[in-house]
Each structure stands twice: as C-alpha cells, then as structure tokens.
Design a protein around this motif. Structure first.
Motif, short mmCIF file in Angstrom:
data_model
loop_
_atom_site.label_atom_id
_atom_site.label_comp_id
_atom_site.label_asym_id
_atom_site.label_seq_id
_atom_site.Cartn_x
_atom_site.Cartn_y
_atom_site.Cartn_z
N ASP A 52 -72.75 -14.12 -40.38
CA ASP A 52 -72.09 -13.87 -39.20
C ASP A 52 -71.51 -12.71 -38.85
OD1 ASP A 52 -70.43 -14.46 -37.17
OD2 ASP A 52 -70.34 -16.72 -36.85
N VAL A 55 -66.55 -13.32 -36.01
CA VAL A 55 -66.29 -14.88 -36.32
C VAL A 55 -64.62 -15.10 -36.93
CG1 VAL A 55 -66.72 -16.12 -38.55
CG2 VAL A 55 -66.78 -17.32 -36.91
N ALA A 71 -71.50 -24.19 -43.26
CA ALA A 71 -72.33 -23.01 -43.41
C ALA A 71 -73.66 -22.54 -43.72
CB ALA A 71 -71.56 -21.58 -42.42
N THR A 76 -76.07 -19.44 -43.81
CA THR A 76 -75.33 -18.40 -43.54
C THR A 76 -74.31 -18.35 -45.18
OG1 THR A 76 -74.67 -18.92 -41.82
CG2 THR A 76 -73.23 -17.69 -42.80
N THR A 79 -69.27 -14.01 -44.09
CA THR A 79 -68.38 -14.50 -42.84
C THR A 79 -67.99 -12.79 -42.20
OG1 THR A 79 -66.66 -15.85 -42.68
CG2 THR A 79 -68.88 -16.69 -41.75
N ARG A 221 -73.43 -12.36 -29.31
CA ARG A 221 -72.65 -13.23 -29.33
C ARG A 221 -73.29 -14.66 -29.06
NH1 ARG A 221 -66.85 -12.58 -27.45
NH2 ARG A 221 -68.52 -12.32 -24.72
N CYS A 246 -73.36 -12.46 -33.56
CA CYS A 246 -72.18 -13.21 -34.22
C CYS A 246 -72.53 -14.62 -32.96
CB CYS A 246 -70.81 -12.06 -34.22
SG CYS A 246 -70.10 -12.07 -32.19
N SER A 247 -70.85 -15.46 -33.91
CA SER A 247 -71.01 -16.69 -33.36
C SER A 247 -68.97 -16.62 -32.13
CB SER A 247 -70.66 -17.81 -33.77
OG SER A 247 -69.85 -17.75 -34.99
N LYS A 250 -67.01 -20.72 -32.98
CA LYS A 250 -68.59 -21.96 -33.13
C LYS A 250 -67.21 -23.46 -33.38
CE LYS A 250 -72.59 -22.47 -33.98
NZ LYS A 250 -73.60 -22.18 -32.94
N HIS A 259 -75.97 -22.26 -36.70
CA HIS A 259 -75.28 -20.86 -37.12
C HIS A 259 -76.25 -20.52 -37.09
CE1 HIS A 259 -71.93 -18.65 -39.38
NE2 HIS A 259 -71.91 -18.64 -38.01
N ILE A 260 -75.98 -18.51 -37.86
CA ILE A 260 -77.00 -18.11 -37.16
C ILE A 260 -78.54 -17.95 -37.60
CG2 ILE A 260 -77.31 -15.04 -38.01
CD1 ILE A 260 -74.54 -15.60 -36.81
#
Length: 547
Positions: A52, A55, A71, A76, A79, A221, A246-247, A250, A259-260
C-alpha cells in the motif's frame, strides 16, 4: 531460521516471465532460484507481496500491529504509512509510538516524517512537529520519506519554513510525498520542481495525466471514502512505471474484506496487462521508497505471496522474511495489546452550546455539500427560515447541523450546516476528524448532537451514533484514533454501528464515518469546518456562515 525449498510458478516482474521454479530459502532470504521449465498451471503462483503506497494506519482505528494482522491475509507485506494523524494529537511522540508498535511484528512498515503538523494555522491541533523533530525522524531507519506536503500554497509562495522542510528531506536523500488536489498547469509544474515526487490526491484523469507527464508518480487511491480507481486506472497502460496503488484511509470493516489485492483483481478484470498491474502493486513502491522488501531476487528477503491461480488471484500464503504470516485466509501474526496514549481535555457539553441565533426572519446560508466517495466538497448557498429566532436543521431538505468541538481545551464549538448525509433522526460523532482530530459531529437536532458528542467525550475518544431510542459507541482510547482490541472484533463493532447509521438513522453515504472525518480537512476544497469556523478551501480563508 529454517531452510526450505518451495516449488511453484514464479512470476518475475523484471523480465515479465512466468516459469516453474524452485525457490530455496535460508535464514529468511532467497538463497537460490532454480528454473525447472515452462509455466505449469497445476501449480500455484508465487509473486512479490503487495504494498500500500500511501496509508494512514490510524484511519483503520487499529494499532500498526493489529493493522498488520488483517493486511497480511490479503497478501500485503508492506505499507508506506504517513503517521500525521497521531502526529497532530501527540507530536513526535505519537510518530515514535507508531514506529515502536510496528517493530513488534515482521510486517514492513515504512513511516513518513509528517511535513504539515498542524496542517494549517486555521485549526487547533494537539501538537506541532517542527524542523528539529523532522531532522530526528528523517534520521531513523524506519522513516523513509517526508510525508505528504499538504501546504502547496506554501510551496508555490516559497514559504521559508516549508522550503526548509523540503531541503531537509533532500539532504537526507529521502523522497517527498505530495498532496495537491486539482493543481494544474504552471502551479503543478512548480510544485513538482520543488522536489515533490508523488500525488495521491488526483481525482480527474486529465489532472493525473498532466502530473505524470511532468515526472510525478501518481498513486491510484481506493479507500473507504475517496475512490478514484475507475477515473485513473486507464493511465496504467501508458505509465506502468509511474503508477502505484494505495488506500489512503481504510476503515476496519473494509480492511477485513480486502486491501491492495482487491485493486489487483479489478485492474485485471478490466483487461490490464498482468505485469503492469503487478508493477504498480508490488514493484514501483519498493523501488521508489527503497523499501527493505524482497522482490524474489536471489539475496532478497523472502517476502512474497502464493496465489491459487491467475484467474481467482486468491492469496493462499503470505511470507515475510521466510516465515508464513498468513495461511488460507487466517492471520498467523500475534494478537498484541499496546500502551494507551492520549491527549484529550474537554468537558461534556449541553444542547444550547450548538444553538445558532438569528435576528432575521430568514438567512442565506453557506452549506457544505458532501460528495459520496470524494474528499472534496461543494459550497452551496440557500435561503432558510429562522423560526423562533434560531437556525435549525431541516430534515425535509437534508439540511443538518455540523459541529467541530475542540478536544484539547474547552472552547465554544464551531457550528455550520451540511447536506447529503441523509440522516432522518439522531446524530453521529467522531474524534477522527482530519487533520487535527477534534470532535466532529452531524445531527438532526441539538439534543442528539450533544448526546453523540458527550458519548465520545466520556471515553476520551471514539465514534458514536445516537437515536432517540438507543446509543452506539466504539471507544478509541489510543490518541482518540485507535484501539488495540483484536482487529476482527473491531471490524464487527464498526460494522454494527455503520449499519445502525445507515438503516436506522437513514444515512445514504457509502461510509458515513469516513466521510464525516474529512469534513474538517481544510486542505481539501471547497468548504470545510474547523474548530475555529467555516473555511473556504479554494481561497484558504475563513468565511461567514451567512452568504
């Protein structure tokens, strides 16, 4: 540490090949890769883990160690985390808290040194992070970059303090993240030329393309509130080396769901090239931020994931430093408790604190208009009556009161009006209010508004939702932003309160609490509310409630 071989189809993003191979791992690193032949569809697939690229861990309402537990299930492994939320509450001590908590698990956290704490001088934050603090943070191995430079007017006007921060990051040889929603043309070029290398705030294709053409990396995003994937994903085909996923923010319920990995699946379903997608999801963040994350090269840390096939793309295993940390949808990371730190010093309120009096029979109001799935808002004006000499919420017109209450000291609340929350009764409140994290609330009447606010004051942080019949609350005792309770339990609690707000109170927003949290974010246009008053994010100044 154990040594073992692993046989699977190995995806090499560098040479864009898929081959059956045996991976040998020793002491947490890849010691040898033996290619056995062509792709074998009967075997699972092995590829670098997902990253990610931007975040705020705090927005998951979980500590870093609890965030990691959720995650890794989705593949993931790392990050790029901006801790400016807790920085606004506790200063450099808050950032150090995040780093220390992250060290307790093998997850690869890359933290940023917050560049804008407080975000603006137009709000009350709990702390400030200055040049001396930044120098200390940038010297730490866990701090890999200068976090998002939100004060783009300061960059464009060569503000001495802002330019000193940029120069400090450059002296440490660390990348600088951007934050410049809607910035175009010559202003965008000057912002990029100042050394700022990324932007995660693009919400229009044309804006993102222009920034890419000027050398910037664009982060696509898709968070719980801001959703820009559909608008920007067409750029991946032309700029595969400049795109990351990216988030940004979250919430725990959506982190449990995906997630990703969810963005990877969506990009593949839209017909994008497999290796372009993996370049964005796995490779580009590692190279840009120089992350200590393995990319399946000999000598690399053994950080990778195993997926069932290239159609379902379901994550079977996640490995960090050669150790399995997730298997078949189950996290193998420990459920850890953390120290509770906070900065919260305001007393309970009374309904009359939120009353707005008027001498006129009607008044023309400036109204914040929420846009579902966006951080930007519209500024609209409307004539409203003032019965009994007060300006009140009007449910029939979806015109509700919004307030921001200083949580660091007792002060009169700032009160304004907002549209598109859709509440039919009651109120919601939260101490997650970007960026200063004062208390922010929206309600249908002053009594409900006050009750929701007092519910989070009593726990010194959290989110709440009230109706005339019942009160729901999720306590966030760590900086008023996070809890160290098991992340899956937090997700269940959050889902219950979220559903209550939608089904019982009537909100029509996809993520009411996430949208609420951004209504005090002054660096995003057009109209927002701080604890000091109504703020025009386009002109960067305060405006009156009446138009």
């Amino acid at each position: 540490m154990k040594s073992f071989p692993l046989e699977a189809n190995l995806l090499n993003i560098f040479d864009r090949t898929i081959r059956e191979a045996r991976l040998e791992i020793e002491n947490g690193r890849i010691s040898n890769t033996l290619v056995l032949g062509k792709e074998n569809p009967a075997l699972p697939y092995l590829l670098p883990g997902f990253v990610d690229a931007h975040v705020h861990i705090e927005s998951s309402m979980l500590t870093p160690s609890q965030f990691a537990r959720l995650a890794v299930v989705h593949g993931t492994v790392a990050t790029v985390s901006d801790p400016h939320e807790i920085g606004n509450v506790l200063g450099i001590e808050g950032v150090e808290y995040m780093i220390e908590d992250g060290r307790r698990v093998p997850f690869k956290f890359c933290f940023g040194a917050p560049s804008c704490v407080p975000a603006t001088p137009f709000e009350t934050a709990g702390a400030a992070i200055g040049l001396r603090d930044l120098r200390k943070l940038l010297g730490m191995k866990e701090v890999g970059y200068l976090a998002e430079m939100m004060n783009y007017p300061g960059v464009l006007h060569n503000d001495p303090e802002i330019m000193a921060k940029l120069a400090l990051a450059q002296a440490f040889g660390k990348p600088i993240d951007g934050h410049a929603p809607g910035l175009r043309g010559e202003d965008a070029r000057r912002y990029i030329e100042a050394g700022i290398s990324t932007d995660h705030e693009c919400f229009m294709y044309e804006e993102a393309r222009e920034k890419l053409e000027n050398g910037m990396h664009v982060l696509i995003r898709e968070g719980s509130a801001a959703k820009n994937f559909d608008a920007l994903i067409p750029l991946l085909a032309e700029f595969p080396r400049k795109i990351m996923f990216c988030s940004d923010d979250k919430h725990p319920d959506s982190l449990v769901e995906g997630h990703i990995n969810a963005l990877v699946k969506r990009a593949l379903a839209a017909g994008h090239d497999l290796f372009n997608v993996l370049q964005a999801a796995c490779l580009n963040p590692v190279l840009h931020y120089r992350l200590p994350v393995g990319l399946l090269r000999e000598g690399d840390p053994a950080d990778f994931i195993v997926v069932d096939n290239l159609q379902n793309f379901s994550v079977v295993n996640t490995y960090l430093n050669g150790e399995s940390v997730a298997e078949a949808g189950r996290s193998l990371l420990p459920d850890l408790r953390s120290e509770h730190v906070n900065n919260f010093s305001c007393t309970v309120k009374v309904p009359s604190d939120f009353t707005i009096e008027s001498q006129a029979d009607s008044v023309r109001l400036r109204i914040i208009e929420v846009l579902d799935g966006q951080l930007i808002t519209n500024s609209v004006e409307e004539q409203v009556p003032t019965p009994n000499g007060v300006i009140e919420s009007d449910i029939s017109r979806d015109l509700l009161k919004i307030t921001v209450v200083n949580r660091y000291q007792d002060a009169p609340p700032a009160v304004a009006f907002i549209r598109n929350f859709g509440l039919k009764k009651g109120a919601i409140a939260s101490t997650v209010g970007h960026d200063s994290h004062n208390i922010i609330a929206v309600g249908c009447d002053d009594a409900s508004l006050c009750e929701a606010i007092n519910a989070v004051i009593e726990t010194k942080g959290g989110i709440s939702a009230v109706s005339p019949e019942e009160t729901h609350r999720l306590a966030l005792p760590i900086a008023g932003l996070m809890t160290d309770v098991d992340g899956y339990s937090v997700a269940e609690s959050y889902t219950r309160i979220d559903q209550f707000v939608k089904k019982i109170l009537g909100s029509t927003l996809t993520s009411p609490f996430m949208s609420l949290s951004f209504m005090a974010l002054l660096v995003i246009p057009s109209l927002k509310l701080s604890d000091k008053g109504l703020f025009d994010g386009d002109r960067f100044n305060f405006v009156s409630l009446s138009g």
